[in-house]
Structures are given as structure tokens and as C-alpha cells.
Design a protein around this motif. Structure first.
Motif, short mmCIF file in Angstrom:
data_model
loop_
_atom_site.label_atom_id
_atom_site.label_comp_id
_atom_site.label_asym_id
_atom_site.label_seq_id
_atom_site.Cartn_x
_atom_site.Cartn_y
_atom_site.Cartn_z
N GLY A 110 5.93 4.04 3.65
CA GLY A 110 5.26 4.25 4.74
C GLY A 110 4.38 3.37 5.26
O GLY A 110 4.13 3.06 6.66
N LEU A 111 3.44 2.87 4.22
CA LEU A 111 2.64 1.91 4.77
C LEU A 111 3.24 0.78 5.29
O LEU A 111 2.86 -0.14 6.15
CB LEU A 111 1.70 1.51 3.61
N LYS A 112 4.61 0.28 4.63
CA LYS A 112 5.40 -1.00 4.80
C LYS A 112 5.78 -0.83 6.37
O LYS A 112 5.69 -1.93 6.97
CB LYS A 112 6.46 -0.99 4.10
N ALA A 113 6.31 0.43 6.83
CA ALA A 113 6.67 0.58 8.40
C ALA A 113 5.51 0.29 9.21
O ALA A 113 5.87 -0.30 10.37
CB ALA A 113 7.13 1.84 8.43
N GLN A 114 4.42 0.50 8.75
CA GLN A 114 3.14 -0.12 9.65
C GLN A 114 2.64 -1.12 9.37
O GLN A 114 1.75 -1.75 10.26
CB GLN A 114 1.90 1.17 9.62
N ASP A 115 3.09 -1.86 8.52
CA ASP A 115 2.60 -3.15 8.29
C ASP A 115 1.05 -3.07 8.06
O ASP A 115 0.42 -4.13 8.61
CB ASP A 115 3.15 -4.28 9.09
N TRP A 116 0.78 -2.24 6.99
CA TRP A 116 -0.64 -2.02 6.98
C TRP A 116 -0.94 -1.88 5.38
O TRP A 116 -0.18 -1.35 4.68
CB TRP A 116 -1.18 -0.65 7.66
N GLY A 117 -2.11 -2.37 5.09
CA GLY A 117 -2.62 -2.18 3.59
C GLY A 117 -1.65 -2.86 2.70
O GLY A 117 -0.88 -3.90 2.86
N ALA A 118 -1.14 -2.08 1.66
CA ALA A 118 -0.33 -2.52 0.65
C ALA A 118 1.29 -2.87 1.18
O ALA A 118 1.82 -3.46 0.52
CB ALA A 118 -0.04 -1.55 -0.67
N GLY A 119 1.46 -2.23 2.16
CA GLY A 119 2.59 -2.38 2.95
C GLY A 119 2.82 -3.62 3.53
O GLY A 119 3.82 -4.34 3.70
N ARG A 120 1.85 -4.26 3.92
CA ARG A 120 1.74 -5.81 4.45
C ARG A 120 2.04 -6.66 3.28
O ARG A 120 2.86 -7.76 3.58
CB ARG A 120 0.37 -6.05 5.43
N ILE A 121 1.46 -6.38 2.00
CA ILE A 121 1.73 -7.08 0.97
C ILE A 121 3.14 -7.23 0.77
O ILE A 121 3.95 -8.20 0.32
CB ILE A 121 1.13 -6.48 -0.23
N LEU A 122 3.75 -5.95 0.67
CA LEU A 122 5.31 -5.75 0.61
C LEU A 122 6.16 -6.54 1.65
O LEU A 122 7.01 -7.12 1.31
CB LEU A 122 5.83 -4.22 0.56
N ASN A 123 5.91 -6.49 2.95
CA ASN A 123 6.55 -7.33 3.91
C ASN A 123 6.64 -8.73 3.64
O ASN A 123 7.42 -9.50 3.94
CB ASN A 123 5.93 -6.81 5.18
N ALA A 124 5.28 -9.08 3.21
CA ALA A 124 5.18 -10.47 2.79
C ALA A 124 6.24 -10.96 1.95
O ALA A 124 6.63 -12.13 2.03
CB ALA A 124 3.80 -10.80 2.73
N GLN A 125 6.17 -10.03 1.03
CA GLN A 125 7.06 -10.50 -0.34
C GLN A 125 8.31 -10.60 0.04
O GLN A 125 9.04 -11.54 -0.12
CB GLN A 125 6.91 -9.57 -1.38
N ASP A 126 8.92 -9.71 0.94
CA ASP A 126 10.22 -9.62 1.46
C ASP A 126 10.41 -10.93 2.25
O ASP A 126 11.77 -11.55 2.07
CB ASP A 126 10.34 -8.26 2.35
N ARG A 169 8.09 9.72 -13.42
CA ARG A 169 8.91 9.50 -12.27
C ARG A 169 8.47 10.15 -10.94
O ARG A 169 8.69 9.87 -9.99
CB ARG A 169 10.41 10.38 -12.87
N VAL A 170 7.66 11.42 -11.17
CA VAL A 170 7.13 11.96 -10.01
C VAL A 170 6.45 10.95 -9.30
O VAL A 170 6.20 10.71 -7.98
CB VAL A 170 6.44 13.37 -10.38
N ARG A 171 5.46 10.40 -10.16
CA ARG A 171 4.60 9.42 -9.72
C ARG A 171 5.06 8.20 -8.86
O ARG A 171 4.76 7.85 -7.74
CB ARG A 171 3.72 8.69 -10.67
N ASP A 172 6.33 7.80 -9.63
CA ASP A 172 6.99 6.45 -8.79
C ASP A 172 7.49 7.06 -7.68
O ASP A 172 7.58 6.28 -6.83
CB ASP A 172 7.98 6.06 -9.94
N ASN A 173 8.27 8.12 -7.57
CA ASN A 173 8.83 8.74 -6.27
C ASN A 173 7.78 8.85 -5.29
O ASN A 173 7.91 8.07 -4.02
CB ASN A 173 9.48 10.11 -6.59
N ASN A 174 6.43 9.39 -5.53
CA ASN A 174 5.67 9.37 -4.73
C ASN A 174 5.13 8.04 -4.15
O ASN A 174 4.81 7.74 -2.85
CB ASN A 174 4.37 10.30 -5.25
N LEU A 175 4.75 7.25 -5.11
CA LEU A 175 4.25 5.96 -4.61
C LEU A 175 5.32 5.13 -3.72
O LEU A 175 4.87 4.54 -2.83
CB LEU A 175 4.00 5.19 -5.92
N VAL A 176 6.59 5.28 -4.08
CA VAL A 176 7.53 4.51 -3.32
C VAL A 176 7.48 5.15 -1.82
O VAL A 176 7.62 4.40 -0.86
CB VAL A 176 8.88 4.72 -3.97
N THR A 177 7.52 6.19 -1.83
CA THR A 177 7.46 6.85 -0.46
C THR A 177 6.15 6.45 0.40
O THR A 177 6.09 6.26 1.60
CB THR A 177 7.34 8.63 -0.53
#
Length: 489
Positions: free
Chosen positions: A303-319, A291-299
Motif C-alpha cells: 500500500g505504501l509502495k503504491a503511494q511512493d511514500w515511507g517504506a514504499g519509496r524504499i521498495l520502489n527505489a530497489q525495484d 505468517r500472519v505478520r508477514d501477510n500483514n506487512l506485505v499488504t
């Protein structure tokens, strides 16, 4: 009283050190013979001023004073900490130390940013070897907290203690390495990955981008918040580290890597690793660690999603692929009803100490709804780039019910006014049939050139007029126009 640090070498690392000390309230004296040193330092400091204060939820101390010095004797004068960041040449570093020690206080600490040399090598030939320690940071120094602190028997416990205190006081984490070894700890780990990566490129297995993707989309995210051993402890399941070693230990003898010189996993070494892992993480169950790991990874991922960078860009594309929200007024099935502008789950990092969504996230959800409505009427990135946009002038939020992490929420938006320079919106946040909150927002169209109110261009005013006309027949929603309720008496 403001303390003074001397920085010798104003490159990427030295400049980063100077920026961190300055922004933590120290006076900085900088020596670098490079004629471009002042310009480069100014640029590094600009980046640090932009980013470092955002890591803190309190104000930083008043910024220290930066002074560029012409000589090492001048830069060392009055400094209680001297940070050497000259090129990785042992003869040069030793020469610099000799000059420093001719002019610095005898109780000043001399730290070296060296990534490879052992402190005993740096101390050799020094006038006062007991002053010199390794303090190896990571770029950018003004953001990353790790400093590898390495000394020898010539350094007193008091000096090591004082070094830890100074580094901690400027927001860093001094990792005291108690035995000398070339390249310390972190760079040895980096070097192993680097060497294997070079082989993968040379052998035509992967490109540089593919290797970077393997790190930034996968294990790099896990390492960022739990490191190596704690990550593998979870991989061992409820049986922990000992089970992980027994399951995956045999792979060390398989030709998975060019680095085949590995220690034998004897019972003694297994017990040592398992015991240290228990001491590190044994106070938490595997489920708690997960649960600690999951909380940290979500955070991290958000953060990467807000910058549309790295794994965050993958999440934005999925959205973008799965969204059911229209991007244009013309795509809305029934324009006569409030428009769906947000449909999402409440993420883990949106909750507060009471276990429900915090106040700022209600505003964020309504802000996202406003942004979506603006997109639908044509106030998109291209329009904003052309010089027009809407600024929020007033907001009123009513908090009507609780909402918790994981809950599905929807926001539906009604246009109360959409003419001239004004855009008046009313948002309703629902979870199922439950009304959670309402948000009322008055926006004014502005020219981004003059920063003053202006009429929207026809590509926005047209769709907005169509929406406002369709919503004109709707009843005025309950709570619209209300202010903060204060009961008399």
C-alpha cells in the motif's frame, strides 16, 4: 429514523468526528464560534468523502445532513450523542457541559475528545455527571477506528454499553479503559516515545527526520498490525513471551533511555504478562503468527509502495535498481520479438479464496505491461503532463492456467497495430514454459485537454511506428481477436 449527533468544536478533531458521523448516515449539528468554521468543516469533509468510502467494500449509508448552529442550546437540541471537542482547558469544558445539560436530553450521551483529563475531572460540577464519558479518538477521526472510552462509577453499565454500540455503529473500535489515569493509554505510550525523541534531538543524537525514519521504516510497521506485546511474543521465539522477558528484561536497568523509572520484573509481573499474552495469542503457534505478520506487512508495504511514500519509496527505489526491463524501444536487444514488459513474483495479497491469483490481478499485471510499453514508446510522465495519453477502450483476457503466490511470471507484449490514434496490444503471461493467460487491449490516444481522440505527438508516434514495423512480421498470436466462447446447445 436518522439519528442526530451534536458536535461542539469544529477543529481538526471535531471536524473529523462530524465527517465520520455524516458519512455513516447521521445528521450532524455543529457548533463552533470560529468565523471560518464552515470553510474548515467543508475542507475536512472533502477529504473524508475522498478517503473513507474506499475503506469499505460495500456502499455506505446515504450521507446525513450537516447543519451549522449558532449556539450550544441549538446544537444540543434533539441530539442522542453530543461530542465535545473544545480546547484542553478544564474550566472551559466544565462550563460547556453545564450549558449542554441545560438544553440536551437527559438520556443523551456526552462524550469528550479530551486526550488528558480523567472523566471524574470532567464530571465534577456537572448537573448530571452520569451522562459524561471520555471518548478520545485519533486523527484523522474519519479513518482511524480507535476510541478510548473511559467512564467512572457514576456511569451506568447501560450507558457504557450504549456508548459502545453507537461508536461501533459508525465503524469505530471502542477500547473500554476500566480505570482512570491521566492521558488514558495510547497517549501515555506516545508521550514516552515523544519525550525520548526530544532528548535525542536535544543531545544531538538524531534529527527529526532520522527519528521519523526509525519509526516508519521499522517498528512502526510492526506496531501497525500487531501492537507491542504480540510483536515481542514473536521475538521470544517458540518459548514465547516468558522467554522474551527473561532475555531482554535486564535491559530495563541499562541506560538506553532517559525514562529509567521502570517496574521491577518480578516473577509475579512476568507471570501476569505471560499469562495475558497466552490468552491474547496462545491459540496460534509462533510460525502461524509469523505468517500472519508477514501477510500483514506485505499488504501494508505494498500500500505504501503504491503511494511512493515511507517504506514504499524504499521498495520502489530497489525495484528500479534491479529491474531488467528496458525503458526505451532503443534499449530492446531484439525488437523483432514480443517485448518483455513484466517480470515479477506473484505477491501474497494477489491470491484469492481458491489459493491462486485472482481475476483482478491478471488485469493488473497486463495493465502494468501496457504501462511499461507506453513508457518504452515515450508516453511517459512528462508526455502525459504535456497533455497526451492513451486510454484503454477494450480488453479481453483469457485465463488458461493457475498461478500461485511466489510464482515468477513474465509478460511479453506484441504490438498488433500502432498507427494513428490506435494502439492494439497482445500480452502473453508465462511462468516458465507454461502459458498462464493472454490479454488483448485496444487503446486510443487522447488529448487530456479535450478528453477526445487525437493523434500522438511525434515523440510517441515515431518509436511506436518503429515497434509496429518490427512486429509486423510476427505471426498473429493464437487467441487474438477472439471473444468469449459460448458453445451452442
Amino acid at each position: 429514523m436518522t439519528q442526530t449527533v451534536a458536535i461542539i468544536g469544529g477543529g481538526v478533531i471535531g471536524g473529523g468526528w462530524a465527517a465520520r458521523f455524516l458519512l455513516m448516515g447521521w445528521d450532524v449539528q455543529l457548533f463552533d464560534p470560529d468565523p471560518e468554521a464552515e470553510r474548515k468543516m467543508s475542507e475536512v469533509l472533502g477529504n473524508a468523502r475522498r478517503s473513507l468510502p474506499g475503506l469499505s467494500d460495500v456502499s455506505l449509508p446515504p450521507e446525513g445532513r450537516l447543519r451549522h448552529c449558532a449556539t450550544i442550546s441549538e446544537v444540543a437540541d434533539g441530539a442522542v450523542w453530543i461530542q465535545e471537542s473544545v480546547p484542553e482547558r478544564l474550566d472551559l469544558k466544565r462550563k460547556v457541559y453545564q450549558t449542554i445539560q441545560e438544553h440536551c436530553a437527559e438520556d443523551a450521551i456526552i462524550g469528550s475528545s479530551t486526550s488528558g483529563f480523567k472523566p471524574s475531572e470532567l464530571q465534577d460540577c456537572a448537573t448530571r455527571p452520569e451522562q459524561i464519558v471520555v471518548t478520545h479518538p485519533f486523527n484523522p477521526v474519519y479513518l482511524l477506528p480507535l476510541v478510548e472510552l473511559v467512564g467512572t462509577a457514576k456511569n451506568s453499565d447501560a450507558l457504557i454499553h450504549r456508548a459502545k454500540d453507537v461508536l461501533t455503529s459508525v465503524g469505530m473500535y471502542p477500547l473500554h479503559i476500566k480505570a482512570e489515569i491521566d492521558a488514558h493509554i495510547a497517549d501515555r505510550l506516545l508521550e514516552a516515545v515523544w519525550r525520548e525523541s526530544l532528548w535525542l534531538v536535544k543531545d544531538g543524537i538524531a534529527t527529526t527526520e532520522e527519528i521519523d525514519d526509525a519509526i516508519r521504516y521499522g517498528f512502526g510497521l510492526r506496531w501497525a498490525q500487531m501492537g507491542l506485546f504480540e510483536t515481542y511474543r514473536i521475538a521470544g521465539g517458540e518459548a514465547g513471551m516468558r522467554h522474551f522477558i527473561s532475555q531482554f528484561g535486564p535491559a530495563l536497568s541499562w541506560p538506553w533511555t532517559k525514562l529509567m523509572d521502570v517496574p521491577e520484573l518480578t516473577e509475579e509481573l512476568t507471570n501476569q504478562i505471560a499469562g495475558q499474552s497466552d490468552a491474547q495469542s496462545g491459540h496460534l503457534s509462533i510460525r502461524e503468527l509469523e505468517r500472519v505478520r508477514d501477510n500483514n506487512l506485505v499488504t501494508i508495504l505494498r500500500g505504501l509502495k503504491a503511494q511512493d511514500w515511507g517504506a514504499g519509496r524504499i521498495l520502489n527505489a530497489q525495484d528500479a535498481r534491479v529491474t531488467k526491463i528496458a525503458n526505451s524501444i532503443d534499449d530492446v536487444a531484439d525488437l523483432s520479438q514480443p517485448i518483455l514488459t513484466v517480470k515479477r513474483a506473484v505477491p501474497l495479497d494477489w491470491t484469492d479464496y481458491n489459493g491462486h491469483m485472482n481475476e483482478a490481478r491478471y488485469l493488473q499485471a497486463f495493465g502494468d505491461a501496457t504501462d511499461q510499453l507506453m513508457l518504452m514508446i515515450g508516453c511517459d510522465a512528462d508526455y502525459i503532463q504535456s497533455g497526451g495519453s492513451y486510454f484503454t477502450a477494450e480488453t479481453h483476457i483469457r485465463h488458461l492456467d493457475e498461478v500461485h503466490a511466489g510464482a515468477e511470471i513474465e509478460v511479453r507484449t506484441q504490438c498488433l497495430l500502432g498507427e494513428g490514434k490506435k494502439l492494439h496490444l497482445f500480452h502473453q503471461m508465462m511462468s516458465g514454459d507454461t502459458l498462464l493467460a493472454t490479454g488483448e487491449h485496444m487503446l486510443i490516444h487522447v488529448s487530456l485537454e479535450t478528453r477526445k481522440a487525437s493523434e500522438p505527438a511525434v515523440q510517441v508516434s515515431g518509436p511506436l511506428a518503429k515497434l509496429a514495423k518490427a512486429h509486423a512480421a510476427l505471426p498473429r498470436p493464437e487467441g487474438a481477436g477472439s471473444a468469449v466462447g459460448v458453445r451452442a446447445g
